[in-house]
Design a protein around this motif. Structure first.
Motif, PDB file in Angstrom:
ATOM      1  N   GLY A 130     -13.407  -2.500  40.733  1.00 19.97           N
ATOM      2  CA  GLY A 130     -12.027  -2.953  40.861  1.00 19.97           C
ATOM      3  C   GLY A 130     -11.870  -4.388  40.413  1.00 19.97           C
ATOM      4  O   GLY A 130     -12.842  -5.071  40.064  1.00 19.97           O
ATOM      5  N   LEU A 180     -13.837   2.585  37.625  1.00 17.89           N
ATOM      6  CA  LEU A 180     -14.412   2.526  38.963  1.00 17.89           C
ATOM      7  C   LEU A 180     -15.644   3.420  39.037  1.00 17.89           C
ATOM      8  O   LEU A 180     -15.713   4.453  38.378  1.00 17.89           O
ATOM      9  CB  LEU A 180     -13.391   2.965  40.005  1.00 17.89           C
ATOM     10  CG  LEU A 180     -12.035   2.247  40.007  1.00 17.89           C
ATOM     11  CD1 LEU A 180     -11.200   2.743  41.185  1.00 17.89           C
ATOM     12  CD2 LEU A 180     -12.188   0.755  40.007  1.00 17.89           C
ATOM     13  N   VAL A 233      -7.993  -2.769  43.587  1.00 20.61           N
ATOM     14  CA  VAL A 233      -7.418  -2.811  42.246  1.00 20.61           C
ATOM     15  C   VAL A 233      -6.050  -3.467  42.354  1.00 20.61           C
ATOM     16  O   VAL A 233      -5.206  -3.021  43.130  1.00 20.61           O
ATOM     17  CB  VAL A 233      -7.290  -1.403  41.648  1.00 20.61           C
ATOM     18  CG1 VAL A 233      -6.502  -1.446  40.340  1.00 20.61           C
ATOM     19  CG2 VAL A 233      -8.670  -0.795  41.423  1.00 20.61           C
TER      20      VAL A 233
END
Length: 120
Positions: free
Chosen positions: A9, A20, A116
Motif C-alpha cells: 500500500g 498489493l 491505500v
C-alpha cells in the motif's frame, strides 16, 4: 501461529497503480480461496475480490471490476491484488483473508492490512 501480512500500500495519485501482496505464514493458502476486502474511513468492510483454489476463478466487487486483478502463487504462499486506475474512493485499509469458498461478507481479520490512499 497463523499470520497474514499484507503489503504494497501507499499514497498514489488518482489514475495510478499499486500492487498489493498477501503472504501467509503458519498457514498454507493452497486449498483455500483468498479474498481481499477493504475498510474505508467510517465504512463497513467491502469485498474487493476473491480467487478460488480449484480453478483459479476470480470474482470482483462492482466498484473495482475492470480495474483490479487478483492472482495467486501457491508456491510462494502469496496472493496479489493489482490495482489500476485508482480513484479517491479506493482509499481504505486493504486486508486479505482465506475461506473455503469464495463468498461475500463475513470477513475475518487475519492481518493488520495495508493502507491505500488515493489523493492528489
Amino acid at each position: 501461529q497463523v499470520q497474514f501480512v499484507e503489503s504494497g500500500g501507499g499514497l498514489v495519485q488518482p489514475g495510478g497503480s499499486l500492487r498489493l501482496s498477501c503472504v501467509a505464514s503458519g498457514f498454507t493458502l493452497d486449498g483455500y480461496a483468498v479474498a481481499w476486502f477493504r475498510v474505508g474511513p467510517g465504512q463497513e468492510p467491502e469485498g474487493v475480490s476473491c480467487i478460488s483454489t480449484d480453478d483459479g476463478g476470480t470474482h470482483y466487487g462492482d466498484s473495482v471490476k475492470g480495474r483490479f486483478t487478483t492472482s495467486r502463487d501457491d508456491a510462494k504462499n502469496t496472493v496479489y491484488l493489482q490495482m489500476n486506475s485508482l480513484e479517491p474512493e479506493d482509499t481504505a485499509v486493504y486486508h486479505c483473508t482465506a475461506t473455503r469458498f469464495c463468498s461475500w461478507g463475513g470477513y475475518e481479520y487475519w492481518g493488520q492490512g495495508t493502507q491505500v490512499t488515493v489523493s492528489s
